[in-house]
Design an enzyme around this catalytic site. Sequence first.
Site, PDB file in Angstrom:
ATOM      1  N   GLU A 118     -13.495   1.664  -7.258  1.00  0.00           N
ATOM      2  CA  GLU A 118     -14.123   2.272  -8.439  1.00  0.00           C
ATOM      3  C   GLU A 118     -14.198   1.267  -9.590  1.00  0.00           C
ATOM      4  O   GLU A 118     -15.149   1.267 -10.371  1.00  0.00           O
ATOM      5  CB  GLU A 118     -13.334   3.519  -8.864  1.00  0.00           C
ATOM      6  CG  GLU A 118     -13.460   4.668  -7.862  1.00  0.00           C
ATOM      7  CD  GLU A 118     -12.425   5.758  -8.079  1.00  0.00           C
ATOM      8  OE1 GLU A 118     -11.244   5.415  -8.294  1.00  0.00           O
ATOM      9  OE2 GLU A 118     -12.773   6.942  -8.023  1.00  0.00           O
ATOM     10  N   GLU A 138      -8.497   7.810  -0.569  1.00  0.00           N
ATOM     11  CA  GLU A 138      -7.843   8.885  -1.326  1.00  0.00           C
ATOM     12  C   GLU A 138      -7.664  10.191  -0.551  1.00  0.00           C
ATOM     13  O   GLU A 138      -6.591  10.799  -0.598  1.00  0.00           O
ATOM     14  CB  GLU A 138      -8.610   9.179  -2.633  1.00  0.00           C
ATOM     15  CG  GLU A 138      -8.428   8.124  -3.704  1.00  0.00           C
ATOM     16  CD  GLU A 138      -9.518   7.057  -3.663  1.00  0.00           C
ATOM     17  OE1 GLU A 138     -10.130   6.855  -2.592  1.00  0.00           O
ATOM     18  OE2 GLU A 138      -9.739   6.420  -4.707  1.00  0.00           O
TER      19      GLU A 138
HETATM   20  N1  COA Z   1       0.116   1.916  -5.394  1.00  0.00           N
HETATM   21  C1  COA Z   1       1.386   1.491  -5.524  1.00  0.00           C
HETATM   22  N2  COA Z   1       1.887   0.481  -4.799  1.00  0.00           N
HETATM   23  C2  COA Z   1       1.058  -0.124  -3.933  1.00  0.00           C
HETATM   24  C3  COA Z   1      -0.277   0.267  -3.757  1.00  0.00           C
HETATM   25  C4  COA Z   1      -0.742   1.345  -4.546  1.00  0.00           C
HETATM   26  N3  COA Z   1      -2.018   1.775  -4.500  1.00  0.00           N
HETATM   27  N4  COA Z   1      -0.836  -0.509  -2.806  1.00  0.00           N
HETATM   28  C5  COA Z   1       0.117  -1.365  -2.412  1.00  0.00           C
HETATM   29  N5  COA Z   1       1.266  -1.140  -3.080  1.00  0.00           N
HETATM   30  C6  COA Z   1       2.541  -1.833  -2.958  1.00  0.00           C
HETATM   31  C7  COA Z   1       3.289  -1.464  -1.703  1.00  0.00           C
HETATM   32  O1  COA Z   1       4.011  -0.279  -1.882  1.00  0.00           O
HETATM   33  C8  COA Z   1       4.177  -2.669  -1.538  1.00  0.00           C
HETATM   34  O2  COA Z   1       5.247  -2.587  -2.447  1.00  0.00           O
HETATM   35  P1  COA Z   1       6.743  -2.999  -1.984  1.00  0.00           P
HETATM   36  O3  COA Z   1       6.620  -4.461  -1.581  1.00  0.00           O
HETATM   37  O4  COA Z   1       7.586  -2.784  -3.184  1.00  0.00           O
HETATM   38  O5  COA Z   1       7.066  -2.115  -0.815  1.00  0.00           O
HETATM   39  C9  COA Z   1       3.291  -3.822  -1.998  1.00  0.00           C
HETATM   40  O6  COA Z   1       2.296  -3.234  -2.826  1.00  0.00           O
HETATM   41  C10 COA Z   1       2.605  -4.555  -0.865  1.00  0.00           C
HETATM   42  O7  COA Z   1       1.877  -3.608  -0.103  1.00  0.00           O
HETATM   43  P2  COA Z   1       2.052  -3.433   1.490  1.00  0.00           P
HETATM   44  O8  COA Z   1       1.622  -2.038   1.842  1.00  0.00           O
HETATM   45  O9  COA Z   1       3.418  -3.856   1.900  1.00  0.00           O
HETATM   46  O10 COA Z   1       0.981  -4.484   2.029  1.00  0.00           O
HETATM   47  P3  COA Z   1       0.226  -4.441   3.438  1.00  0.00           P
HETATM   48  O11 COA Z   1      -0.487  -5.736   3.541  1.00  0.00           O
HETATM   49  O12 COA Z   1       1.132  -4.009   4.504  1.00  0.00           O
HETATM   50  O13 COA Z   1      -0.890  -3.270   3.264  1.00  0.00           O
HETATM   51  C11 COA Z   1      -2.644  -2.061   2.124  1.00  0.00           C
HETATM   52  C12 COA Z   1      -1.938  -3.424   2.335  1.00  0.00           C
HETATM   53  C13 COA Z   1      -3.674  -2.245   0.997  1.00  0.00           C
HETATM   54  C14 COA Z   1      -3.359  -1.612   3.400  1.00  0.00           C
HETATM   55  C15 COA Z   1      -1.594  -0.995   1.720  1.00  0.00           C
HETATM   56  O14 COA Z   1      -0.787  -1.521   0.679  1.00  0.00           O
HETATM   57  C16 COA Z   1      -2.196   0.304   1.235  1.00  0.00           C
HETATM   58  O15 COA Z   1      -2.679   1.090   2.039  1.00  0.00           O
HETATM   59  N6  COA Z   1      -2.170   0.540  -0.103  1.00  0.00           N
HETATM   60  C17 COA Z   1      -2.671   1.758  -0.670  1.00  0.00           C
HETATM   61  C18 COA Z   1      -4.175   1.709  -0.817  1.00  0.00           C
HETATM   62  C19 COA Z   1      -4.684   3.045  -1.289  1.00  0.00           C
HETATM   63  O16 COA Z   1      -4.572   4.058  -0.620  1.00  0.00           O
HETATM   64  N7  COA Z   1      -5.269   3.064  -2.486  1.00  0.00           N
HETATM   65  C20 COA Z   1      -5.801   4.262  -3.033  1.00  0.00           C
HETATM   66  C21 COA Z   1      -5.125   4.599  -4.283  1.00  0.00           C
HETATM   67  S1  COA Z   1      -6.352   5.091  -5.514  1.00  0.00           S
END
Ligand code: COA
Length: 259
Positions: A118, A138
Amino acid sequence: MIDTGDSRIELTVEGHLATIRINRPDKLNALDYGMVQALERAALLADGESAVRAVILTGAGEKSFCAGGDIEAWSSWPPEEFAMKWVRLGHRAFDALARLRHPVIAAINGHCLGGGLELAVTADIRIAEEHVKFGQPESGLGIIAGWSGTQRAVRRFGVQTVRRMALAGEIFTTEQALALGLTDKVVAKGESQAAARAMAEQIAARSPQATRLTKLMMNMAEGEEREAAAEALGGFVAAASTDLATGLEAFRNKRKPTF
Ligand code: COA
């Protein structure tokens, strides 16, 4: 560096170029409440800089442009606060970015998901690195894409592309994103900043006034804004007229103007 109120939202201005950078790479540049407030401030501050001719929006690190809203932060809020504080704050910040008078280029250096997508949608031009993934996860989290993911994203990308991401949870590669119009260009890993700078220089070499007016009119055509844009255009014409000079001169001299 200009103070935005939150050190994780960096605003710099050099010559004709302003850069807004999200700097929270340990959390993949996820946005919490204070960061979204600072994003709104950064947009308004960049807008106020008259020497600026283009703005680059980007994220720190090589893994993520922005992984969306901070999912952890949501859990502490009752539904009403979620809607009226979080969703509406996001709208104010993203509207400020989309309606910035200078063209905005998103240098998408990594994950572009949820609120991150977004955010990228607010830009006029998107340049993505080849490893970027685009999506709207989401509904898989039990929430909606509430920072214009069902509105501005639909206007800019077309409803079918958004349906595939928002309803089916499809995650697009840059090759797909380019074909679908989610990004305008694809560059090698680490190259989005340089490509965005080159584009910004190209924009800066053109008439800033014509460029800003063109952006405003295209925003109107797209339904991005109408009322304020119409009044801005009217204000421009009125302010450029001799009538304003006559009116001001009469006001200063405490007499009736003769138009
Ligand atoms: N909110 C809060 N924290 C987030 C985040 C989010 N949207 N996206 C990633 N993080 C944090 C993780 O919790 C992690 O924190 P930690 O190291 O303290 O555990 C850190 O960022 C690294 O992320 P991680 O998930 O370990 O990396 P990855 O390479 O395994 O996966 C993603 C990457 C993007 C696939 C995964 O982080 C993810 O699915 N994030 C959420 C995306 C999402 O749904 N966004 C929509 C929200 S509007």
